[in-house]
Structures are given as C-alpha cells and as structure tokens.
Design a protein around this motif. Structure first.
Motif, mmCIF file in Angstrom:
data_model
loop_
_atom_site.group_PDB
_atom_site.id
_atom_site.type_symbol
_atom_site.label_atom_id
_atom_site.label_comp_id
_atom_site.label_asym_id
_atom_site.label_seq_id
_atom_site.Cartn_x
_atom_site.Cartn_y
_atom_site.Cartn_z
ATOM 1 N N LYS A 427 0.833 -1.211 0.000
ATOM 2 C CA LYS A 427 0.000 0.000 0.000
ATOM 3 C C LYS A 427 0.867 1.261 0.000
ATOM 4 N N THR A 429 3.883 1.534 -1.110
ATOM 5 C CA THR A 429 4.551 1.628 -2.411
ATOM 6 C C THR A 429 3.598 2.208 -3.453
ATOM 7 N N GLN A 430 2.338 1.765 -3.432
ATOM 8 C CA GLN A 430 1.336 2.303 -4.375
ATOM 9 C C GLN A 430 1.090 3.803 -4.130
ATOM 10 N N ASP A 433 3.919 5.677 -5.507
ATOM 11 C CA ASP A 433 3.830 5.722 -6.967
ATOM 12 C C ASP A 433 2.851 6.804 -7.427
ATOM 13 N N GLU A 434 1.719 6.935 -6.720
ATOM 14 C CA GLU A 434 0.726 7.954 -7.079
ATOM 15 C C GLU A 434 1.283 9.375 -6.901
#
Length: 459
Positions: A427, A429-430, A433-434
């Motif tokens: 989560k 990492t996501q 990324d966003e």
C-alpha cells in the motif's frame, strides 16, 4: 463801513449764493461784509464776523499767500487775482481747499470800498489731483521696478513715458527724450524695423508681438505692442537666454536624433509649455497604437495623448519640470493582446544646467513581463513540487522503512503478521507511486505551458 452800502454794489446772485462764499474786507483785512453762505459755513468759529480779521478763517500757512493777493489787487487795480486758500473745517485743526478771486470793490466815483473776495470749495478737485499724483508716482515706481521694459507713445509716436529698463536698452546716453518721436530718437536701423509694426498696431487696433536682435546690447528682445485710444503701450522682454537655449537645443537635436532613431524606444521631447520639440522614428511608428491624432512638432502634446495616458501625463510632467524622475508601467490591449509599456518622465537640462524640457520615453516591455509571469508560474510549480517532496513523499517512504525494519527484526513472527507487513508495504509503495505520478504530471504541465508561450512568441 455800513453793510447796506456794500449790499448796494453786490449782485443778488452773489449775495444769496449757495455755492460761492462772498466777503469784503477793508484795506487792513478786517471783514466789512460776509454773505449768508460764508457766515453759515464758518459759524463754528463765530456768529458775527464783521470787524474781525480775515486771517481768522484762513489756514495759518496761507496767510502770506492771502496778503500777496491783496497787494497784487492794489498793484493791478483792474485785474482779478486768483489764489488758493485752505479754510478751517468744523474744527480749526482741519481744513479744506478753496479757490478765490480777489478784486478791488469801487463805488460809482471809483473810490475803493474794500477788497471783494469770491470763493468756492475745490477740496474734491484738490484731493483728486493729489490722488492722481500719488497714483502716477506709484505707477512710475512700479514701472521702474519692472524687470521688463515699458514705453508709452501717443498717436503720433511721441514718447510719453519710459521706464529704466527700456531707457537702458534704447537710450543709454540720452537724457531729454520725453515728447520726442521715438522713430527719430532711436537707432536708425531699429527705426526702420519697428515703424511698420507700430503703424500696423495703430491702424488695425490689434496687439502685435515680434522678436528682434538688438545689436547695441547684443540681446534678443520680445516686443509686445498694445494699441489704445491714447496711442501705444510697448512691453519689452529680454529673451536672450531663451534664444541661446533654443540654439543649443537645435544643435543638440541633430546629435540626439541620430542616437534616438537607432533605439527601439519611443522618445518625445517636450518643452515647459507642453509643446512637442522633437520625436524619434519609433515614436512616429508606435504612434497609432499609443497616441491619437497626428504627431507633429510645435503642437501641444495634450492634443494627441489618449485619455488614459493624459491622466498619467498630468501627474508626472509637472513633477519632471521640478527636476524629478519618474518611471511607471502601463498595461494596454492592442489587437486583442495584452501589451505592457514602461513610460519614463525625465527632466532635460542644457549645458548651463537650465531645465529646457521633459523627455517622455516609452519602451515596450511585453516580452519582459511575459517572462516575469512565466517565472512566477514556474516558481509556483516548483514550490508545489517541493512541498510534495517534503511532505507527501516523506510519509510513504517513512512507512516503507519502518515496515522493512520490522520484517528484518521480527523474522520469527507468524505468517499472518508477515502478511500484514507485506500488505502494508504494498500500500505504501502504491501511495508513493501515485505521488510521483502527480509530480511528473505537474512538471509536464509547466513544461507544456513554456513550450506554448515560446511558440506564441516565435509566431
């Protein structure tokens, strides 16, 4: 002498006059007769004058004049002797002016009955004359203190009045000039040049102004000739310094014009009277977009300024005349696009540090303003990126580091716990990324805007 005997020889209009005072004195100056007008006029002195001396009703400083008039009556027994005498008014300390005619009064046998004196009040006339004299003296003083020359001529161009400044210019070595024809007394060359102007003013009854170089003093003069029913009033002003400034300005204009025409800035030189002295080629070229009307030398600059520009001109031009320098920015819309101009009002001086005008410089600063706007936008984007980097990026990175540290330290943990750690790492990492995608998008949008502005500028 009996009063009835005097009455016999006096006409009734004098005896009963309400205008003329009539008295008769004997040879020693004592009253033998006074008419009712005189008796009433000086009743504050006494109610009965017969037998009293005539000096009683005469100002002391005029006693001698009265005595002399009586003597002349006996010297010229058939003449009428005129004399002005001051008479007391209301109180003995005040007086008014009277005019008298003295003559010997005779009977039918030519025997002298006394001195007949007929007088009337001339106070108003005397006061008017005195006021006129005082006013004339004040005028003379004012004229002599004037910095300009002044000459008064009659209809025949004869000198009636001339002040010191004009005398020093035209008659430095003459003393007796009043009453002479000005054209006969001034320098011959001046006479030839001036006569036509003087005659034109007399014939047309219109004021005339002209300039002339006076060789004797090596000065330039401005002469203004005003006609009137009495003749001509001429005002002379020394404009040598103005002429010198004009010549210097004319010489410098050629040098300045070459320099100014080579610049892209619009330049207009304006004299203190708000007349356009000169302008460069860029000013003429930009005229249609920045001014209205036709740009020409010698016209009032206010006639051609747009209303928006006139407001600024009315504020900053007077300040420049006081030696102040001011620069302002003006935003205008031309052909549907915004344009920015930098306008400067600068005082202009000659070689002797005398202010001769104001330079109004106009520079198109649109490109500079667009660059400033672009930099502001870039700074805003960079500040947003910096904020995301310092705040939003920090949170998932800290989470990832913490979770990794837990996995390393807790290797013996149950699988359920490890799965929880791995899910949390995914989560974070996501989320990271966003955030990175958002930063890339913001940077791309800023770069796209820069490219668009560059293409617009190139086109």
């Amino acid at each position: 002498m009996q009063k009835f005997k005097i009455d016999k020889y006096l006409p009734s209009f004098l005896k009963n006059s309400h205008t003329y005072a009539v008295v008769v004195t004997d040879l020693e100056g004592f009253y033998t007769y006074v008419n009712p007008y005189f008796a009433e006029k000086f009743s504050f002195i006494t109610n009965y004058f017969i037998g009293l001396h005539s000096f009683l009703t005469i100002y002391p400083k005029d006693h001698e004049a009265c005595t002399q008039a009586v003597r002349q009556c006996f010297t010229c027994p058939n003449d009428i002797i005129k004399v002005s005498l001051r008479k007391p008014e209301n109180v003995l300390s005040e007086f008014y002016w009277t005019s008298w005619e003295f003559s010997l009064m005779k009977d039918e046998n030519q025997d002298i009955l006394g001195v007949l004196c007929v007088g009337h009040d001339i106070t108003e006339t005397e006061l008017a004359s005195k006021r006129a004299l005082e006013f004339s003296q004040k005028v003379e003083t004012i004229l002599d203190k004037m910095s300009d020359g002044f000459i008064q001529l009659d209809q025949e161009l004869k000198l009636l009045k001339i002040n010191k400044v004009a005398r020093d210019i035209f008659y430095p070595n003459h003393t007796k000039i009043i009453g002479n024809d000005i054209l006969d007394t001034i320098n011959k060359n001046l006479s030839i040049r001036y006569s036509a102007y003087f005659q034109e003013a007399l014939d047309t009854h219109v004021s005339i102004s002209f300039e002339d170089f006076h060789e004797q003093t090596n000065h330039w003069l401005n002469l203004v000739v005003h006609p009137s029913s009495e003749g001509l009033s001429i005002f002379i002003r020394d404009i040598s310094q103005e002429k010198k400034s004009q010549i210097e300005l004319s010489k410098s204009e050629y040098k300045l014009k070459a320099i100014l025409d080579s610049t892209t800035d619009s330049n207009i030189l304006i004299n203190p009277e708000m007349k356009i002295i000169s302008f460069n080629k860029p000013a003429l070229k930009d005229f249609s977009s920045y001014y209205k009307g036709e740009l020409k030398e010698e016209i009032d600059v206010r006639e051609v300024l747009a209303s928006q520009n006139k407001k600024f001109f009315d504020v900053y031009f007077p300040l420049a005349l006081k030696g102040e320098k001011h620069t302002i920015e003006i935003e205008k819309e031309i052909d549907g696009q915004k344009q920015w101009f930098e306008v400067s009002y600068l005082p202009v001086y000659n070689s002797t540090a005398q202010l001769i005008g104001v330079s109004k410089n106009t520079r198109n600063i649109t490109n500079r303003k667009l660059e400033e706007i672009k930099i502001v936008k870039q700074n805003e984007a960079f500040r947003s990126i910096a904020w995301q980097q310092s705040h939003e990026l920090r949170r998932p990175v800290v989470n990832l580091l913490s979770l990794c540290d837990l996995l390393i330290k807790d290797r013996d943990e149950k699988e359920e716990v490890k799965d929880f750690y791995l899910d949390s790492i995914l989560k974070s990492t996501q989320e990271l990324d966003e955030i990175i995608k958002a930063i890339i998008l913001l940077a791309s949008e800023n770069e796209f805007m820069n490219n668009q502005e560059n293409r617009s500028n190139l086109s």
